[in-house]
Design a protein around this motif. Structure first.
Motif, PDB file in Angstrom:
ATOM      1  N   ASP A   7       0.815  -1.216   0.000  1.00 50.35           N
ATOM      2  CA  ASP A   7       0.000   0.000   0.000  1.00 50.35           C
ATOM      3  C   ASP A   7       0.848   1.266   0.000  1.00 50.35           C
ATOM      4  OD1 ASP A   7      -2.327  -1.479  -0.085  1.00 50.35           O
ATOM      5  OD2 ASP A   7      -2.675  -1.392   2.092  1.00 50.35           O
ATOM      6  N   GLU A   8       1.944   1.251   0.743  1.00 54.30           N
ATOM      7  CA  GLU A   8       2.818   2.425   0.796  1.00 54.30           C
ATOM      8  C   GLU A   8       3.531   2.676  -0.530  1.00 54.30           C
ATOM      9  OE1 GLU A   8       5.461   1.651   4.031  1.00 54.30           O
ATOM     10  OE2 GLU A   8       3.940   2.079   5.557  1.00 54.30           O
ATOM     11  N   GLY A   9       3.845   1.631  -1.271  1.00 55.11           N
ATOM     12  CA  GLY A   9       4.591   1.779  -2.517  1.00 55.11           C
ATOM     13  C   GLY A   9       3.755   1.790  -3.772  1.00 55.11           C
ATOM     14  N   LYS A  10       2.434   1.658  -3.630  1.00 51.13           N
ATOM     15  CA  LYS A  10       1.578   1.526  -4.815  1.00 51.13           C
ATOM     16  C   LYS A  10       1.609   2.758  -5.709  1.00 51.13           C
ATOM     17  CE  LYS A  10      -1.965  -1.199  -4.349  1.00 51.13           C
ATOM     18  NZ  LYS A  10      -3.285  -1.779  -4.102  1.00 51.13           N
ATOM     19  N   SER A  11       1.533   3.956  -5.150  1.00 58.48           N
ATOM     20  CA  SER A  11       1.525   5.159  -5.996  1.00 58.48           C
ATOM     21  C   SER A  11       2.861   5.345  -6.700  1.00 58.48           C
ATOM     22  CB  SER A  11       1.177   6.396  -5.167  1.00 58.48           C
ATOM     23  OG  SER A  11       2.154   6.620  -4.175  1.00 58.48           O
ATOM     24  N   ILE A  12       3.949   5.027  -6.023  1.00 60.25           N
ATOM     25  CA  ILE A  12       5.274   5.110  -6.656  1.00 60.25           C
ATOM     26  C   ILE A  12       5.368   4.090  -7.788  1.00 60.25           C
ATOM     27  CG2 ILE A  12       7.760   4.858  -6.283  1.00 60.25           C
ATOM     28  CD1 ILE A  12       7.249   5.685  -3.364  1.00 60.25           C
ATOM     29  N   PHE A  40      10.687  -2.815  -7.161  1.00 60.99           N
ATOM     30  CA  PHE A  40      10.418  -3.828  -8.185  1.00 60.99           C
ATOM     31  C   PHE A  40       9.816  -3.165  -9.425  1.00 60.99           C
ATOM     32  CE2 PHE A  40       7.458  -6.605 -10.370  1.00 60.99           C
ATOM     33  CZ  PHE A  40       8.238  -7.723 -10.626  1.00 60.99           C
ATOM     34  N   HIS A  41       8.801  -2.335  -9.224  1.00 59.67           N
ATOM     35  CA  HIS A  41       8.119  -1.712 -10.365  1.00 59.67           C
ATOM     36  C   HIS A  41       8.953  -0.605 -10.997  1.00 59.67           C
ATOM     37  CE1 HIS A  41       4.439  -4.006 -10.382  1.00 59.67           C
ATOM     38  NE2 HIS A  41       4.478  -3.996  -9.064  1.00 59.67           N
ATOM     39  N   ILE A  83       0.989  -1.280 -15.225  1.00 59.33           N
ATOM     40  CA  ILE A  83       0.136  -0.440 -14.379  1.00 59.33           C
ATOM     41  C   ILE A  83      -0.897  -1.285 -13.647  1.00 59.33           C
ATOM     42  CG2 ILE A  83      -1.660   1.346 -14.444  1.00 59.33           C
ATOM     43  CD1 ILE A  83       0.014   2.677 -16.695  1.00 59.33           C
ATOM     44  N   PHE A  84      -1.510  -2.232 -14.350  1.00 58.59           N
ATOM     45  CA  PHE A  84      -2.522  -3.072 -13.707  1.00 58.59           C
ATOM     46  C   PHE A  84      -1.921  -3.983 -12.642  1.00 58.59           C
ATOM     47  CE2 PHE A  84      -5.398  -2.241 -17.411  1.00 58.59           C
ATOM     48  CZ  PHE A  84      -6.414  -1.659 -16.668  1.00 58.59           C
ATOM     49  N   THR A  85      -0.743  -4.536 -12.881  1.00 62.31           N
ATOM     50  CA  THR A  85      -0.135  -5.383 -11.849  1.00 62.31           C
ATOM     51  C   THR A  85       0.272  -4.562 -10.634  1.00 62.31           C
ATOM     52  OG1 THR A  85       2.049  -5.257 -12.895  1.00 62.31           O
ATOM     53  CG2 THR A  85       0.684  -7.175 -13.434  1.00 62.31           C
ATOM     54  N   ALA A  86       0.730  -3.337 -10.854  1.00 61.62           N
ATOM     55  CA  ALA A  86       1.075  -2.463  -9.729  1.00 61.62           C
ATOM     56  C   ALA A  86      -0.172  -2.068  -8.952  1.00 61.62           C
ATOM     57  CB  ALA A  86       1.811  -1.222 -10.228  1.00 61.62           C
ATOM     58  N   ALA A  87      -1.242  -1.755  -9.658  1.00 65.44           N
ATOM     59  CA  ALA A  87      -2.487  -1.363  -8.992  1.00 65.44           C
ATOM     60  C   ALA A  87      -3.095  -2.516  -8.198  1.00 65.44           C
ATOM     61  CB  ALA A  87      -3.482  -0.844 -10.019  1.00 65.44           C
TER      62      ALA A  87
END
Length: 108
Positions: A7-12, A40-41, A83-87
């Motif tokens: 959750d903390e890294g999702k926007s990054i 990772f992303h 983008i979808f895998t990160a989201a």
């Protein structure tokens, strides 16, 4: 990886898939507190950006839509997939090149 880290890294992570400028923004956002999910992303986004630049430069001399269109489709599909895998909070590498990006940019 635990849910809080994701959750903390999702926007990054999502930002890192905006070609060229997004990677730079994500790198600066992740520079102080290294988030493994975001890192990772960022590696995936950096690899995708470099692939975009290399393919763009190599096919620019052809000046044909028949050559350029497949490159744009390839990059667009991989960007949307990332983008979808990160989201969704997953750490799934991009198809074809994702595992190589993780090896090449492991210091990020």
């Amino acid at each position: 990886m635990d849910k809080q880290t994701i959750d903390e890294g999702k926007s990054i992570a999502i930002t890192s898939y905006i070609l060229i400028i997004g990677v730079l923004i994500a790198l600066s956002m992740n520079s102080e507190n290294k988030n493994p999910f975001a890192s990772f992303h960022i590696r995936q986004g950096l690899g995708l950006t470099l692939t975009f630049i290399i393919l763009g430069v190599s096919i620019s001399s052809f000046e044909s839509i028949l050559v350029a269109a497949p490159m744009w489709i390839f990059i667009s599909v991989l960007t949307i997939y990332g983008i979808f895998t990160a989201a969704k909070g997953e750490t799934t590498p991009l198809p074809l090149l994702g595992n190589l990006f993780q090896k090449w940019f492991k210091t990020i």
